[in-house]
Design a protein around this motif. Structure first.
Motif, PDB file in Angstrom:
ATOM      1  N   TYR A   9     -14.554  -3.028 -12.262  1.00 36.76           N
ATOM      2  CA  TYR A   9     -15.651  -3.052 -11.185  1.00 36.76           C
ATOM      3  C   TYR A   9     -15.164  -3.497  -9.987  1.00 36.76           C
ATOM      4  O   TYR A   9     -15.966  -3.468  -8.983  1.00 36.76           O
ATOM      5  N   ALA A  10     -13.855  -3.573  -9.622  1.00 35.52           N
ATOM      6  CA  ALA A  10     -13.056  -3.824  -8.364  1.00 35.52           C
ATOM      7  C   ALA A  10     -11.828  -3.215  -8.503  1.00 35.52           C
ATOM      8  O   ALA A  10     -10.813  -4.171  -8.266  1.00 35.52           O
ATOM      9  N   ASP A  11     -11.774  -1.901  -8.616  1.00 38.79           N
ATOM     10  CA  ASP A  11     -10.417  -1.070  -8.713  1.00 38.79           C
ATOM     11  C   ASP A  11      -9.486  -1.421  -7.516  1.00 38.79           C
ATOM     12  O   ASP A  11     -10.229  -1.541  -6.493  1.00 38.79           O
ATOM     13  N   SER A  12      -8.331  -1.499  -7.800  1.00 35.29           N
ATOM     14  CA  SER A  12      -7.396  -1.807  -6.596  1.00 35.29           C
ATOM     15  C   SER A  12      -7.373  -0.889  -5.509  1.00 35.29           C
ATOM     16  O   SER A  12      -7.555  -1.151  -4.262  1.00 35.29           O
ATOM     17  N   ASP A  13      -7.658   0.466  -5.803  1.00 28.78           N
ATOM     18  CA  ASP A  13      -7.799   1.371  -4.764  1.00 28.78           C
ATOM     19  C   ASP A  13      -9.090   1.312  -3.909  1.00 28.78           C
ATOM     20  O   ASP A  13      -9.051   1.510  -2.785  1.00 28.78           O
ATOM     21  N   VAL A  14     -10.106   0.929  -4.562  1.00 29.71           N
ATOM     22  CA  VAL A  14     -11.394   0.795  -4.182  1.00 29.71           C
ATOM     23  C   VAL A  14     -11.335  -0.472  -3.169  1.00 29.71           C
ATOM     24  O   VAL A  14     -11.635  -0.580  -1.952  1.00 29.71           O
ATOM     25  N   LYS A  16      -8.501  -1.941  -1.734  1.00 30.43           N
ATOM     26  CA  LYS A  16      -7.713  -1.652  -0.644  1.00 30.43           C
ATOM     27  C   LYS A  16      -8.458  -0.818   0.489  1.00 30.43           C
ATOM     28  O   LYS A  16      -8.422  -1.217   1.620  1.00 30.43           O
ATOM     29  N   GLN A  17      -9.154   0.166   0.137  1.00 29.73           N
ATOM     30  CA  GLN A  17      -9.896   0.910   1.029  1.00 29.73           C
ATOM     31  C   GLN A  17     -10.892   0.001   1.822  1.00 29.73           C
ATOM     32  O   GLN A  17     -10.984  -0.023   2.926  1.00 29.73           O
ATOM     33  N   PHE A  18     -11.445  -0.767   1.048  1.00 31.10           N
ATOM     34  CA  PHE A  18     -12.571  -1.740   1.550  1.00 31.10           C
ATOM     35  C   PHE A  18     -12.086  -2.499   2.572  1.00 31.10           C
ATOM     36  O   PHE A  18     -12.489  -2.663   3.553  1.00 31.10           O
ATOM     37  N   GLU A  19     -10.712  -3.094   2.264  1.00 34.39           N
ATOM     38  CA  GLU A  19      -9.992  -4.092   3.027  1.00 34.39           C
ATOM     39  C   GLU A  19      -9.750  -3.360   4.363  1.00 34.39           C
ATOM     40  O   GLU A  19      -9.812  -4.005   5.509  1.00 34.39           O
ATOM     41  N   GLN A  20      -9.223  -2.393   4.262  1.00 35.32           N
ATOM     42  CA  GLN A  20      -8.594  -1.493   5.361  1.00 35.32           C
ATOM     43  C   GLN A  20      -9.849  -0.978   6.478  1.00 35.32           C
ATOM     44  O   GLN A  20      -9.782  -1.094   7.587  1.00 35.32           O
ATOM     45  N   GLN A  21     -10.987  -0.619   5.813  1.00 37.50           N
ATOM     46  CA  GLN A  21     -12.254  -0.368   6.683  1.00 37.50           C
ATOM     47  C   GLN A  21     -12.727  -1.281   7.344  1.00 37.50           C
ATOM     48  O   GLN A  21     -13.275  -1.317   8.426  1.00 37.50           O
ATOM     49  N   TYR A  22     -12.882  -2.479   6.604  1.00 40.58           N
ATOM     50  CA  TYR A  22     -13.679  -3.736   7.125  1.00 40.58           C
ATOM     51  C   TYR A  22     -12.923  -4.979   7.749  1.00 40.58           C
ATOM     52  O   TYR A  22     -13.418  -5.980   8.066  1.00 40.58           O
ATOM     53  N   LYS A  23     -11.483  -4.620   7.631  1.00 38.96           N
ATOM     54  CA  LYS A  23     -10.445  -5.712   8.050  1.00 38.96           C
ATOM     55  C   LYS A  23     -10.762  -6.882   7.654  1.00 38.96           C
ATOM     56  O   LYS A  23     -10.930  -7.879   8.199  1.00 38.96           O
ATOM     57  N   VAL A  24     -11.069  -7.097   6.268  1.00 36.51           N
ATOM     58  CA  VAL A  24     -11.012  -8.430   5.623  1.00 36.51           C
ATOM     59  C   VAL A  24      -9.956  -8.450   4.524  1.00 36.51           C
ATOM     60  O   VAL A  24      -9.501  -7.343   3.966  1.00 36.51           O
ATOM     61  N   GLN A  25      -9.892  -9.701   3.890  1.00 38.36           N
ATOM     62  CA  GLN A  25      -9.179  -9.596   2.885  1.00 38.36           C
ATOM     63  C   GLN A  25      -9.856 -10.016   1.536  1.00 38.36           C
ATOM     64  O   GLN A  25     -10.734 -10.811   1.645  1.00 38.36           O
ATOM     65  N   VAL A  26      -9.512  -8.974   0.490  1.00 33.29           N
ATOM     66  CA  VAL A  26     -10.518  -9.370  -0.854  1.00 33.29           C
ATOM     67  C   VAL A  26      -9.563  -9.882  -1.979  1.00 33.29           C
ATOM     68  O   VAL A  26      -8.505  -9.453  -2.243  1.00 33.29           O
ATOM     69  N   ASN A  27     -10.035 -11.017  -2.367  1.00 30.72           N
ATOM     70  CA  ASN A  27      -9.328 -11.836  -3.585  1.00 30.72           C
ATOM     71  C   ASN A  27     -10.276 -11.466  -4.835  1.00 30.72           C
ATOM     72  O   ASN A  27     -11.205 -12.104  -4.688  1.00 30.72           O
TER      73      ASN A  27
END
Length: 94
Positions: A9-14, A16-27
């Protein structure tokens, strides 16, 4: 952003892309069962996570325990891109 989900439900490639696009860190915290997800959410009264990918069959239980908050779709412009059956705001059970 703190996410609680099962694997897939939260694959690392998705993420990573989300983090780059929205300039946020996801844990992301992964759990392997509905019971483990419930235990994590219930232990912290839902306050350790911003997003949870829960089994829809379990949502009523989470809502009843006050572990979820409704989303304000007025501030989520991309909801207009959802399938029509998902667009109308549904009443959030109390």
């Amino acid at each position: 952003m703190r996410v609680l989900a099962r694997p897939g439900y939260a694959d690392s490639d998705v993420v990573k892309q989300f983090e780059q696009q929205y300039k946020v860190q996801v844990n992301v915290t992964f759990v392997d069962s509905d019971e483990a997800l419930w235990a994590k959410m219930h232990a912290a009264k839902g306050q350790q996570f911003d997003v949870v990918a829960a089994n829809t069959a379990e949502m009523q239980r989470y809502t009843r325990e006050g572990l979820l908050q409704p989303l304000d779709v007025a501030v989520l412009p991309n909801t207009r891109r959802q399938l029509p059956r998902f667009r109308p705001p549904l009443p959030f059970p109390a």
